[in-house]
Design a protein around this motif. Structure first.
Motif, mmCIF file in Angstrom:
data_model
loop_
_atom_site.group_PDB
_atom_site.id
_atom_site.type_symbol
_atom_site.label_atom_id
_atom_site.label_comp_id
_atom_site.label_asym_id
_atom_site.label_seq_id
_atom_site.Cartn_x
_atom_site.Cartn_y
_atom_site.Cartn_z
ATOM 1 N N ARG A 5 9.787 -8.316 -5.097
ATOM 2 C CA ARG A 5 8.464 -8.783 -4.694
ATOM 3 C C ARG A 5 7.412 -8.572 -5.776
ATOM 4 N NH1 ARG A 5 5.847 -9.183 -0.262
ATOM 5 N NH2 ARG A 5 4.250 -9.580 -1.811
ATOM 6 N N HIS A 6 7.437 -7.402 -6.316
ATOM 7 C CA HIS A 6 6.402 -7.086 -7.292
ATOM 8 C C HIS A 6 7.067 -6.841 -8.629
ATOM 9 C CE1 HIS A 6 4.094 -6.968 -3.777
ATOM 10 N NE2 HIS A 6 4.722 -5.921 -3.319
ATOM 11 N N ARG A 17 -4.564 -10.064 -14.535
ATOM 12 C CA ARG A 17 -4.232 -11.193 -13.654
ATOM 13 C C ARG A 17 -5.091 -11.142 -12.386
ATOM 14 N NH1 ARG A 17 -0.179 -11.839 -9.552
ATOM 15 N NH2 ARG A 17 0.166 -14.057 -9.196
ATOM 16 N N ASP A 18 -5.237 -9.934 -11.841
ATOM 17 C CA ASP A 18 -6.078 -9.764 -10.645
ATOM 18 C C ASP A 18 -7.511 -10.213 -10.927
ATOM 19 O OD1 ASP A 18 -3.968 -8.709 -9.292
ATOM 20 O OD2 ASP A 18 -4.600 -6.620 -9.455
ATOM 21 N N LEU A 21 -7.767 -13.973 -11.169
ATOM 22 C CA LEU A 21 -7.696 -14.623 -9.848
ATOM 23 C C LEU A 21 -9.012 -14.459 -9.083
ATOM 24 C CD1 LEU A 21 -4.113 -13.616 -8.678
ATOM 25 C CD2 LEU A 21 -4.950 -15.947 -8.960
ATOM 26 N N SER A 244 -4.892 -6.245 -2.529
ATOM 27 C CA SER A 244 -4.290 -5.115 -3.245
ATOM 28 C C SER A 244 -4.843 -4.906 -4.641
ATOM 29 C CB SER A 244 -2.777 -5.272 -3.289
ATOM 30 O OG SER A 244 -2.453 -6.484 -3.901
ATOM 31 N N ARG B 101 -0.842 -3.599 -0.668
ATOM 32 C CA ARG B 101 0.186 -4.619 -0.953
ATOM 33 C C ARG B 101 1.174 -4.746 0.192
ATOM 34 N NH1 ARG B 101 0.315 -3.037 -6.293
ATOM 35 N NH2 ARG B 101 2.085 -1.626 -6.035
ATOM 36 N N PHE B 124 -4.900 -18.071 -2.967
ATOM 37 C CA PHE B 124 -5.634 -16.923 -3.508
ATOM 38 C C PHE B 124 -5.087 -15.605 -2.942
ATOM 39 C CE2 PHE B 124 -9.109 -13.854 -2.690
ATOM 40 C CZ PHE B 124 -9.300 -13.430 -3.997
ATOM 41 N N PHE B 125 -4.917 -15.545 -1.630
ATOM 42 C CA PHE B 125 -4.498 -14.270 -1.027
ATOM 43 C C PHE B 125 -3.038 -13.925 -1.357
ATOM 44 C CE2 PHE B 125 -8.403 -14.814 1.347
ATOM 45 C CZ PHE B 125 -8.912 -13.528 1.267
ATOM 46 N N GLY B 127 -1.633 -14.731 -4.237
ATOM 47 C CA GLY B 127 -1.688 -14.299 -5.635
ATOM 48 C C GLY B 127 -2.302 -12.919 -5.802
ATOM 49 N N ILE B 128 -3.411 -12.695 -5.148
ATOM 50 C CA ILE B 128 -4.134 -11.434 -5.354
ATOM 51 C C ILE B 128 -3.376 -10.257 -4.728
ATOM 52 C CG2 ILE B 128 -5.655 -11.422 -3.308
ATOM 53 C CD1 ILE B 128 -6.659 -10.597 -6.915
ATOM 54 N N ASN B 129 -2.529 -10.555 -3.747
ATOM 55 C CA ASN B 129 -1.710 -9.490 -3.173
ATOM 56 C C ASN B 129 -0.337 -9.412 -3.840
ATOM 57 O OD1 ASN B 129 -3.459 -8.271 -1.212
ATOM 58 N ND2 ASN B 129 -3.365 -10.207 -0.099
ATOM 59 N N ARG B 130 -0.264 -10.050 -5.012
ATOM 60 C CA ARG B 130 0.865 -9.907 -5.937
ATOM 61 C C ARG B 130 2.185 -10.475 -5.429
ATOM 62 N NH1 ARG B 130 -1.056 -4.193 -8.520
ATOM 63 N NH2 ARG B 130 -3.174 -4.888 -8.879
ATOM 64 N N TYR B 131 2.083 -11.561 -4.709
ATOM 65 C CA TYR B 131 3.300 -12.305 -4.398
ATOM 66 C C TYR B 131 3.736 -12.937 -5.724
ATOM 67 C CZ TYR B 131 6.560 -14.959 -1.570
ATOM 68 O OH TYR B 131 7.706 -15.451 -1.014
ATOM 69 N N PRO B 132 5.034 -12.977 -6.031
ATOM 70 C CA PRO B 132 5.459 -13.503 -7.334
ATOM 71 C C PRO B 132 4.820 -14.867 -7.634
ATOM 72 C CG PRO B 132 7.320 -12.593 -6.164
ATOM 73 C CD PRO B 132 6.169 -12.541 -5.217
ATOM 74 N N ALA B 133 4.182 -14.948 -8.788
ATOM 75 C CA ALA B 133 3.380 -16.128 -9.123
ATOM 76 C C ALA B 133 4.174 -17.423 -9.046
ATOM 77 C CB ALA B 133 2.780 -15.953 -10.513
ATOM 78 N N VAL B 136 4.441 -18.705 -5.331
ATOM 79 C CA VAL B 136 3.245 -18.802 -4.473
ATOM 80 C C VAL B 136 3.168 -20.176 -3.799
ATOM 81 C CG1 VAL B 136 0.715 -18.941 -4.520
ATOM 82 C CG2 VAL B 136 1.872 -17.023 -5.609
ATOM 83 N N HIS B 176 1.189 -12.897 1.544
ATOM 84 C CA HIS B 176 2.022 -12.186 0.565
ATOM 85 C C HIS B 176 3.262 -11.573 1.223
ATOM 86 C CE1 HIS B 176 -0.811 -9.393 2.354
ATOM 87 N NE2 HIS B 176 -0.188 -8.350 1.865
ATOM 88 N N ASP B 177 3.549 -12.045 2.441
ATOM 89 C CA ASP B 177 4.749 -11.623 3.173
ATOM 90 C C ASP B 177 4.849 -10.100 3.294
ATOM 91 O OD1 ASP B 177 7.051 -11.967 4.581
ATOM 92 O OD2 ASP B 177 8.341 -12.246 2.823
#
Lengths: 443, 290
Positions: A5-6, A17-18, A21, A244, B101, B124-125, B127-133, B136, B176-177
């Motif tokens: 996931r991350h 990146r944050d 965005l 996050s 996250r 946006f949400f 991406g910002i919660n770091r779901y793999p780009a 998305v 972001h699942d």
């Protein structure tokens, strides 16, 4: 959540990146808001053409009003030898005078005060005068300076009398055997060592810093409130607090967004100002304007750009700091207002042509950049002081941003439960040790 | 059933031993505010609970019981005055970003950006919660289809009806699942049909294996949805258990009656404590007088 996931990106690239965005989101959101587009982009672009149009319209209107009315003048006791003066008034080509005979000479003051007469001209015996010429006469002008019409009549008469006096003196000189050529004494010839471009640069240097900071402040004003109080009013603040990204990233992104629109406003304004300055000053300076050439000094362009950028980044940080306390748009306006005025003070204080950038001034934010920009327009590049100015501005900006982050770490500010009183905020969060803060970033 | 009292929370050692696998673990959580008019306010007075993976855990309490403050601490919006929360093993104090996250937070006060479109919001949400780009777009596409957003995906949020906004809001929470979802009084302000649709969504999410924390003051919702329920009152958890366990414990059938039972007991205990303290103070005063 699956293990991939991350992805294992470095924390710096993730933070960047944050920020990207969040910044793009802020900008996209803002450019769909009418008031932000008008204040931050359209106003700096269109202000000068609009100002120009307004100025021409106003001047034409005032001139037309003045030309239209006829000055009512009463001449009293004019000697027969000066009958030509009466004729030049009566036969004025533009019909600007209307000569009136007064039945009661003592009622002059009353008539002028009542607006029935604009000007009374009383010829007085000049026998006691040191001027040893025959037919010399003195004039007493009676008018009401509080009435535009009466004051204009006085101006018109003095112009006419000036011309009549010059003719009369010239004739008297010729009668006494003085030729026209020898009469032309103390002539003046001017030679300005400054080129028209130098003059234009000087004028731009005086005006650009002040007008640029006004526009930068206007450009930052709405975005700063929109990014803080606007979020609270729309109830998106709490949504944002659950993402996050770190709180620091949120603050940096908001700051970059405000600074971008401030910079855009400042730079657009700079070019619009340079392009339209000549046209704006033409009606004000008359013939002198032809001696001026308003061109941006190309070699100074990068430095002027960087300095404007510094100004925009400083103003953005300051405005964001004050706006971060605001819960509503109205509160935001009243909190940023004083900072806006404080920003205008330094460039106004240093707007004296004699003032130069010194080490002392280099330590004063905003004033230092204003003096620097002025110097750049005149081709002055004091590198050591430039370094000091840049360092002072950058340190101040970092300090302001740290304060923004600090203010937004207080729960009551973050949640909007803070009551909007800045003094109470400082007292309750600092004075009595009752601060409740949220770090929100990983340790 | 774990019966937790505020003075001595019985967060048992067995639970603590297996805590590594618990998606949400709350220990000694306390929140004290300072209010100008009221002085120190103990909004949450030292609570312990945990959520098991794939269950709906309900926080049931009246308005002002401390539900929202608790959930805000869980989602790192507020910082605990004491105690800690571990979400997927991450402490809200030490690693708030990692906690966020793992969470999707939905409440009446988490609105959407009105000037973004539905699709932009979800992108946006995620991406910002770091779901793999690189995934998305696919994820957003799935959510748009799942929640029936297709027809208005490119419309600005401020142009949507409240039902449409609600769909986008839930999709935003899931963008972001996250494995854990928090729903703080989600049906407040919704009409009956939208509230029912939301309840169905929550149930579906549980069936997909998500862990859900659900706060409400509406008994019927808690009864229908929750696998386990914690009754919270005055910032303290009075009891925790399944509905059957609570019925057994109290002898009451309906959740409403069960709730009243615990609250009355708690208030009686509090009154008793206050009276005892008052009596002690009076006796001490009389003793000092002699």
């Amino acid at each position: 959540m699956t293990p991939d996931r991350h992805s294992e990106t470095s924390s710096l690239s993730q933070t960047l990146r944050d920020i990207r965005l969040l910044y793009v989101r802020e900008l996209r959101d803002a450019l769909r808001e009418k008031s932000i587009v008008i204040n931050s982009l359209l106003l700096p672009m269109l202000m000068y053409p609009i100002m120009l149009w307004l100025m021409f319209t106003a001047m034409t209107f005032v001139q037309g009003q003045q030309d239209r009315f006829v000055s009512r003048v009463a001449l009293q006791g004019l000697p027969a030898d000066h009958g030509a003066l009466r004729e030049s008034l009566a036969e004025d080509g533009d019909g600007r005078f209307e000569l009136q005979e007064l039945a009661d000479a003592d009622a002059v003051d009353e008539l002028i005060r009542a607006g029935e007469l604009d000007l009374a001209v009383r010829a007085i015996d000049a026998a006691g005068s040191a001027a040893d010429l025959e037919d010399n006469v003195a004039f007493e002008l009676i008018y009401d300076a509080s009435k535009d019409r009466s004051d204009t009549a006085r101006n018109r008469f003095e112009d006419t009398l000036g011309d009549y006096r010059a003719d009369w003196l010239e004739n008297a000189a010729i009668e006494r055997g003085v030729s026209r050529e020898s009469w032309d004494l103390f002539s003046i010839k001017r030679r300005n060592t400054a080129s028209s471009s130098d003059m234009g640069s000087f004028m731009l240097g005086m005006m650009v810093p002040l007008l640029t900071i006004i526009m930068i402040a206007v450009g930052c004003f709405y975005p700063a409130i929109d990014a803080t109080a606007g979020e609270r009013e729309r109830s998106t603040w709490e949504t944002l607090m659950t993402v996050s990204a770190s709180r620091t990233s949120v603050v940096v992104a908001k700051y970059l967004y405000v600074a971008t629109l401030g910079t855009a406003a400042g730079l657009i304004n700079l070019f619009a100002l340079t392009l339209s300055m000549g046209s704006i000053l033409q009606p004000m300076l008359g013939d002198e304007a032809s001696d001026l050439s308003f061109e941006m000094p190309l070699e100074a362009l990068p430095l002027i750009g960087v300095s404007s950028l510094l100004l925009a980044f400083f103003v953005a940080a300051g405005m964001l700091l004050f706006a971060s306390f605001a819960r509503t748009f109205k509160e935001g306006q009243s909190m940023i207002g004083p900072f806006y005025l404080v920003c205008l003070l330094p460039p106004m204080l240093v707007n004296s042509p004699d003032l130069e950038l010194t080490l002392g001034w280099a330590l004063v934010p905003v004033a230092n950049v204003a003096l620097l920009i002025r110097g750049f327009f005149s081709g002055l590049y004091p590198w050591e002081l430039i370094g000091v100015v840049f360092a002072v501005e950058i340190i101040t900006i970092v300090l302001l941003l740290w304060l923004v982050r600090w203010v937004l770490s207080f729960e009551n500010v973050l949640s909007g439960s803070y009551n909007g009183d800045l003094l109470k905020f400082l007292k309750s969060n600092l004075g009595r040790g009752k601060a409740h803060t949220v770090n929100g970033d990983s340790k | 059933m774990t019966l937790e009292s505020t003075s001595s929370p019985t967060y048992d050692t067995a639970t603590r031993a297996g805590s590594a696998d618990l998606p949400v673990r709350v220990e000694g959580l306390r929140k004290t505010f300072y209010d100008e008019g009221r002085g120190e306010v103990h909004a949450v007075g030292g609570i312990d609970f945990h959520c098991n993976r794939g269950e709906i855990f309900g926080l049931l309490g009246a308005n002002g019981a401390g539900k929202t403050t608790t959930l805000r601490m869980l989602s790192t919006i507020l910082e605990p005055s004491e105690g800690d929360v571990w979400v997927e093993g991450n402490s809200v104090r030490e690693a708030p970003e990692a906690v966020r996250r793992s969470l999707g937070f939905f409440s009446a006060s988490t609105a959407l950006y009105p000037r973004l479109t539905a699709r932009e919001t979800l992108e946006f949400f995620a991406g910002i919660n770091r779901y793999p780009a690189d995934r998305v777009k696919q994820r957003v596409g799935e959510l748009i289809e799942r929640f029936g957003i297709t027809a208005f995906q490119d419309a600005r949020v401020d142009k949507l009806s409240s039902g449409m906004k609600q769909k986008v809001s839930i999709a935003r929470t899931l963008a972001h699942d996250p494995p854990i979802l928090i729903f703080d009084e989600p049906t407040v302000g919704l009409d009956v049909l939208n509230a029912l649709a939301l309840v169905d969504n929550i149930r579906e999410l549980r069936d997909e294996g998500k862990t859900l924390l659900f706060s409400t003051h509406i008994m019927s919702e808690a009864e229908k949805l929750c696998d386990r329920i914690a009754i919270i009152h005055g910032g303290k958890i009075l009891t925790t258990g399944t509905l059957d366990e609570l019925r057994q414990e109290t002898g009451e059938h309906y959740l409403e009656e069960i709730f009243v039972h615990y609250v009355k007991d708690a208030e009686a205990a509090t009154r008793e404590l206050l009276e005892e303290r008052e009596q002690r103070e009076l006796e001490q005063f009389a003793g000092d007088g002699k």
